[in-house]
Design a protein around this motif. Structure first.
Motif, PDB file in Angstrom:
ATOM      1  N   SER A   1      45.200 -13.323  44.357  1.00 47.27           N
ATOM      2  CA  SER A   1      46.320 -14.186  44.736  1.00 47.27           C
ATOM      3  C   SER A   1      47.397 -13.404  45.474  1.00 47.27           C
ATOM      4  O   SER A   1      47.967 -13.881  46.467  1.00 47.27           O
ATOM      5  CB  SER A   1      46.913 -14.839  43.482  1.00 47.27           C
ATOM      6  OG  SER A   1      48.062 -15.594  43.789  1.00 47.27           O
ATOM      7  N   ALA A   2      47.657 -12.176  45.021  1.00 42.30           N
ATOM      8  CA  ALA A   2      48.688 -11.343  45.657  1.00 42.30           C
ATOM      9  C   ALA A   2      48.300 -10.919  47.069  1.00 42.30           C
ATOM     10  O   ALA A   2      49.157 -10.538  47.867  1.00 42.30           O
ATOM     11  CB  ALA A   2      48.954 -10.108  44.806  1.00 42.30           C
ATOM     12  N   ALA A   3      46.996 -11.005  47.393  1.00 46.35           N
ATOM     13  CA  ALA A   3      46.526 -10.626  48.733  1.00 46.35           C
ATOM     14  C   ALA A   3      46.795 -11.704  49.775  1.00 46.35           C
ATOM     15  O   ALA A   3      46.636 -11.462  50.977  1.00 46.35           O
ATOM     16  CB  ALA A   3      45.034 -10.311  48.687  1.00 46.35           C
ATOM     17  N   LYS A   4      47.177 -12.897  49.342  1.00 48.58           N
ATOM     18  CA  LYS A   4      47.566 -14.001  50.250  1.00 48.58           C
ATOM     19  C   LYS A   4      46.472 -14.301  51.275  1.00 48.58           C
ATOM     20  O   LYS A   4      46.727 -14.374  52.483  1.00 48.58           O
ATOM     21  CB  LYS A   4      48.884 -13.663  50.953  1.00 48.58           C
ATOM     22  CG  LYS A   4      50.023 -13.345  50.008  1.00 48.58           C
ATOM     23  CD  LYS A   4      51.283 -12.930  50.760  1.00 48.58           C
ATOM     24  CE  LYS A   4      52.383 -12.506  49.799  1.00 48.58           C
ATOM     25  NZ  LYS A   4      53.609 -12.055  50.514  1.00 48.58           N
TER      26      LYS A   4
ATOM     27  N   LEU B   1      37.149 -12.086  45.175  1.00 47.13           N
ATOM     28  CA  LEU B   1      37.397 -12.319  46.605  1.00 47.13           C
ATOM     29  C   LEU B   1      36.527 -13.455  47.134  1.00 47.13           C
ATOM     30  O   LEU B   1      36.971 -14.271  47.948  1.00 47.13           O
ATOM     31  CB  LEU B   1      37.134 -11.034  47.396  1.00 47.13           C
ATOM     32  CG  LEU B   1      38.113  -9.888  47.141  1.00 47.13           C
ATOM     33  CD1 LEU B   1      37.607  -8.598  47.769  1.00 47.13           C
ATOM     34  CD2 LEU B   1      39.497 -10.231  47.676  1.00 47.13           C
ATOM     35  N   LEU B   2      35.288 -13.514  46.667  1.00 46.72           N
ATOM     36  CA  LEU B   2      34.364 -14.554  47.130  1.00 46.72           C
ATOM     37  C   LEU B   2      34.772 -15.944  46.656  1.00 46.72           C
ATOM     38  O   LEU B   2      34.351 -16.949  47.226  1.00 46.72           O
ATOM     39  CB  LEU B   2      32.936 -14.238  46.672  1.00 46.72           C
ATOM     40  CG  LEU B   2      32.257 -13.099  47.431  1.00 46.72           C
ATOM     41  CD1 LEU B   2      30.978 -12.661  46.728  1.00 46.72           C
ATOM     42  CD2 LEU B   2      31.951 -13.526  48.874  1.00 46.72           C
ATOM     43  N   GLU B   3      35.606 -16.028  45.618  1.00 47.53           N
ATOM     44  CA  GLU B   3      36.144 -17.322  45.187  1.00 47.53           C
ATOM     45  C   GLU B   3      37.055 -17.924  46.237  1.00 47.53           C
ATOM     46  O   GLU B   3      37.204 -19.140  46.319  1.00 47.53           O
ATOM     47  CB  GLU B   3      36.951 -17.154  43.885  1.00 47.53           C
ATOM     48  CG  GLU B   3      36.159 -17.242  42.619  1.00 47.53           C
ATOM     49  CD  GLU B   3      37.044 -17.410  41.395  1.00 47.53           C
ATOM     50  OE1 GLU B   3      36.624 -18.133  40.475  1.00 47.53           O
ATOM     51  OE2 GLU B   3      38.137 -16.821  41.341  1.00 47.53           O
ATOM     52  N   VAL B   4      37.677 -17.047  47.049  1.00 45.01           N
ATOM     53  CA  VAL B   4      38.735 -17.496  47.950  1.00 45.01           C
ATOM     54  C   VAL B   4      38.384 -17.338  49.424  1.00 45.01           C
ATOM     55  O   VAL B   4      38.619 -18.238  50.237  1.00 45.01           O
ATOM     56  CB  VAL B   4      40.038 -16.710  47.643  1.00 45.01           C
ATOM     57  CG1 VAL B   4      41.134 -17.054  48.635  1.00 45.01           C
ATOM     58  CG2 VAL B   4      40.495 -16.984  46.219  1.00 45.01           C
TER      59      VAL B   4
ATOM     60  N   LYS C   1      46.148  -7.860  57.515  1.00 46.26           N
ATOM     61  CA  LYS C   1      46.910  -7.763  56.273  1.00 46.26           C
ATOM     62  C   LYS C   1      45.994  -7.246  55.178  1.00 46.26           C
ATOM     63  O   LYS C   1      44.775  -7.107  55.377  1.00 46.26           O
ATOM     64  CB  LYS C   1      47.478  -9.121  55.867  1.00 46.26           C
ATOM     65  CG  LYS C   1      46.418 -10.184  55.568  1.00 46.26           C
ATOM     66  CD  LYS C   1      47.066 -11.501  55.218  1.00 46.26           C
ATOM     67  CE  LYS C   1      46.047 -12.607  55.055  1.00 46.26           C
ATOM     68  NZ  LYS C   1      46.670 -13.909  54.780  1.00 46.26           N
ATOM     69  N   GLY C   2      46.572  -6.969  54.029  1.00 48.31           N
ATOM     70  CA  GLY C   2      45.731  -6.504  52.946  1.00 48.31           C
ATOM     71  C   GLY C   2      46.505  -6.171  51.698  1.00 48.31           C
ATOM     72  O   GLY C   2      47.746  -6.250  51.656  1.00 48.31           O
ATOM     73  N   LEU C   3      45.748  -5.788  50.685  1.00 42.70           N
ATOM     74  CA  LEU C   3      46.315  -5.429  49.396  1.00 42.70           C
ATOM     75  C   LEU C   3      45.455  -4.339  48.790  1.00 42.70           C
ATOM     76  O   LEU C   3      44.228  -4.451  48.777  1.00 42.70           O
ATOM     77  CB  LEU C   3      46.329  -6.647  48.467  1.00 42.70           C
ATOM     78  CG  LEU C   3      46.966  -6.426  47.101  1.00 42.70           C
ATOM     79  CD1 LEU C   3      48.471  -6.702  47.168  1.00 42.70           C
ATOM     80  CD2 LEU C   3      46.336  -7.335  46.047  1.00 42.70           C
ATOM     81  N   VAL C   4      46.101  -3.284  48.307  1.00 47.04           N
ATOM     82  CA  VAL C   4      45.343  -2.216  47.653  1.00 47.04           C
ATOM     83  C   VAL C   4      45.907  -1.971  46.265  1.00 47.04           C
ATOM     84  O   VAL C   4      47.119  -2.037  46.037  1.00 47.04           O
ATOM     85  CB  VAL C   4      45.347  -0.909  48.470  1.00 47.04           C
ATOM     86  CG1 VAL C   4      44.528  -1.087  49.743  1.00 47.04           C
ATOM     87  CG2 VAL C   4      46.759  -0.442  48.803  1.00 47.04           C
ATOM     88  N   LEU C   5      44.996  -1.705  45.346  1.00 46.20           N
ATOM     89  CA  LEU C   5      45.331  -1.317  43.985  1.00 46.20           C
ATOM     90  C   LEU C   5      45.135   0.188  43.902  1.00 46.20           C
ATOM     91  O   LEU C   5      44.015   0.683  44.101  1.00 46.20           O
ATOM     92  CB  LEU C   5      44.416  -2.042  42.993  1.00 46.20           C
ATOM     93  CG  LEU C   5      44.492  -1.632  41.510  1.00 46.20           C
ATOM     94  CD1 LEU C   5      45.897  -1.806  40.966  1.00 46.20           C
ATOM     95  CD2 LEU C   5      43.480  -2.434  40.704  1.00 46.20           C
ATOM     96  N   VAL C   6      46.215   0.903  43.653  1.00 43.36           N
ATOM     97  CA  VAL C   6      46.169   2.362  43.657  1.00 43.36           C
ATOM     98  C   VAL C   6      46.993   2.900  42.493  1.00 43.36           C
ATOM     99  O   VAL C   6      47.708   2.162  41.818  1.00 43.36           O
ATOM    100  CB  VAL C   6      46.714   2.957  44.981  1.00 43.36           C
ATOM    101  CG1 VAL C   6      45.812   2.613  46.153  1.00 43.36           C
ATOM    102  CG2 VAL C   6      48.141   2.461  45.244  1.00 43.36           C
ATOM    103  N   GLN C   7      46.898   4.201  42.282  1.00 49.57           N
ATOM    104  CA  GLN C   7      47.733   4.871  41.294  1.00 49.57           C
ATOM    105  C   GLN C   7      49.195   4.542  41.586  1.00 49.57           C
ATOM    106  O   GLN C   7      49.623   4.542  42.740  1.00 49.57           O
ATOM    107  CB  GLN C   7      47.484   6.368  41.381  1.00 49.57           C
ATOM    108  CG  GLN C   7      48.209   7.196  40.343  1.00 49.57           C
ATOM    109  CD  GLN C   7      47.833   8.672  40.447  1.00 49.57           C
ATOM    110  OE1 GLN C   7      46.776   9.007  40.961  1.00 49.57           O
ATOM    111  NE2 GLN C   7      48.705   9.533  39.963  1.00 49.57           N
ATOM    112  N   ALA C   8      49.978   4.240  40.552  1.00 49.47           N
ATOM    113  CA  ALA C   8      51.359   3.795  40.746  1.00 49.47           C
ATOM    114  C   ALA C   8      52.176   4.783  41.573  1.00 49.47           C
ATOM    115  O   ALA C   8      52.961   4.382  42.440  1.00 49.47           O
ATOM    116  CB  ALA C   8      52.027   3.570  39.388  1.00 49.47           C
ATOM    117  N   GLU C   9      51.980   6.066  41.327  1.00 45.61           N
ATOM    118  CA  GLU C   9      52.705   7.084  42.088  1.00 45.61           C
ATOM    119  C   GLU C   9      52.396   6.977  43.581  1.00 45.61           C
ATOM    120  O   GLU C   9      53.281   7.086  44.432  1.00 45.61           O
ATOM    121  CB  GLU C   9      52.315   8.470  41.584  1.00 45.61           C
ATOM    122  CG  GLU C   9      52.985   9.626  42.309  1.00 45.61           C
ATOM    123  CD  GLU C   9      52.484  10.980  41.849  1.00 45.61           C
ATOM    124  OE1 GLU C   9      52.721  11.968  42.553  1.00 45.61           O
ATOM    125  OE2 GLU C   9      51.846  11.055  40.771  1.00 45.61           O
ATOM    126  N   VAL C  10      51.126   6.737  43.900  1.00 52.08           N
ATOM    127  CA  VAL C  10      50.711   6.575  45.300  1.00 52.08           C
ATOM    128  C   VAL C  10      51.282   5.289  45.878  1.00 52.08           C
ATOM    129  O   VAL C  10      51.751   5.255  47.021  1.00 52.08           O
ATOM    130  CB  VAL C  10      49.172   6.588  45.412  1.00 52.08           C
ATOM    131  CG1 VAL C  10      48.730   6.295  46.848  1.00 52.08           C
ATOM    132  CG2 VAL C  10      48.618   7.924  44.951  1.00 52.08           C
TER     133      VAL C  10
END
Length: 278
Positions: free
Chosen positions: A41-44, A65-68, A143-152
């Motif tokens: 959802s956050a990836a819009k 991802l395939l749901e959307v 556009k995009g969204l990445v899940l990464v280490q919080a510090e990064v």
């Protein structure tokens, strides 16, 4: 209908495949379906979106991802997990447009289709290089969204003047505008990492800031400026410019104070410095 993977499903898959997540590959699998849907959802994403995913692992995020999205291309370097991924998708997302590419994401230079978005749970050890590589290589990614280490994540989304603002922040700003899009609890990963994670959302600039030659010049300035971030730019850019005196001349021509530091400059100032070096 798409059926997402739960924690028990992931552990069963891993056991069947004799897969043990490794620190070397930065593998931490998201085990909570609700978190997967929050990430997606956050990836819009729009219904017509063609998404590229990096490091799908056992397929948790892929299914979300395939749901959307209209289609998903996943790039996976681990051949054992790649071998099972297509079967998982066929069973849990029948009829969905899915393509698997077994390759090193840092070396890939083409995909079966042009992605319009990038969404990924990026391995901690290569998160910044692989994100920059894909933005450079695939101009179709808007556009995009990445899940990464919080510090990064905080470094990527940092603005000039921040203590964590650095080379990754400025290089990412060459391609996109970015912002933090929420935290993800370490408890929903398997294995549970010893660091926190966060989401970064990004939008590509409507128009490129320059061509490839200028990008290389700008990135060289960025690398020089942050190689010795405690020094003034006059000193930090001395090697890049040939001497401190040359650096001062270029900075003055660019309208940047030679006494300023890299952490104070935005991408436009770095572009001005690169352009002044002619």
């Amino acid at each position: 209908m798409v059926t997402l993977l739960g924690a028990a499903d992931i552990r069963e898959l891993a056991t069947r495949l004799d897969v043990t997540p490794t620190k070397k590959l930065g593998q931490n699998f998201v085990t909570d379906p609700n978190t997967i849907r929050r990430i997606v959802s956050a990836a819009k994403l729009g219904e017509a979106e063609s998404v590229v995913e990096i490091g799908p692992g056992l397929g948790s995020l892929t299914l979300g991802l395939l749901e959307v999205a209209a289609s998903v291309v996943s790039v996976e370097i681990d051949t054992k997990m790649a071998a099972a991924l297509e079967q998982t998708i066929a069973e849990r997302a029948p009829g969905k447009a899915f393509t698997l590419v077994t390759a090193d994401a840092l070396a890939i230079d083409s995909l079966p289709q042009s992605p319009t978005a990038l969404v990924a749970n990026l391995p901690y050890n290569i998160s910044v290089p692989v994100l920059l590589h894909f933005l450079e290589t695939f101009g179709s990614i808007k556009k995009g969204l990445v899940l990464v280490q919080a510090e990064v994540a905080h470094r990527l989304a940092a603005q000039p003047g921040s203590k964590v603002y650095g080379a990754p922040s400025v290089k990412l700003a060459w391609y996109v505008t970015s912002n933090l899009a929420g935290n993800v609890s370490r408890s929903i990963f398997w294995p549970v990492p010893n660091v926190d994670s966060a989401l970064v959302f990004f939008d590509r600039h409507a128009s490129p800031l320059g061509d490839e030659a200028l990008r290389k010049s700008v990135f060289a300035v960025i690398d020089g400026a942050f190689s010795q971030r405690r020094k003034t730019l006059r000193q930090a850019l001395a090697e890049w410019a040939g001497s401190a005196a040359n650096a001062e001349q270029i900075l003055t021509k660019a309208g940047v104070s030679p006494q300023s530091r890299g952490e104070q400059l935005g991408i436009e100032e770095f572009i001005a410095i690169a352009r002044a070096n002619v």
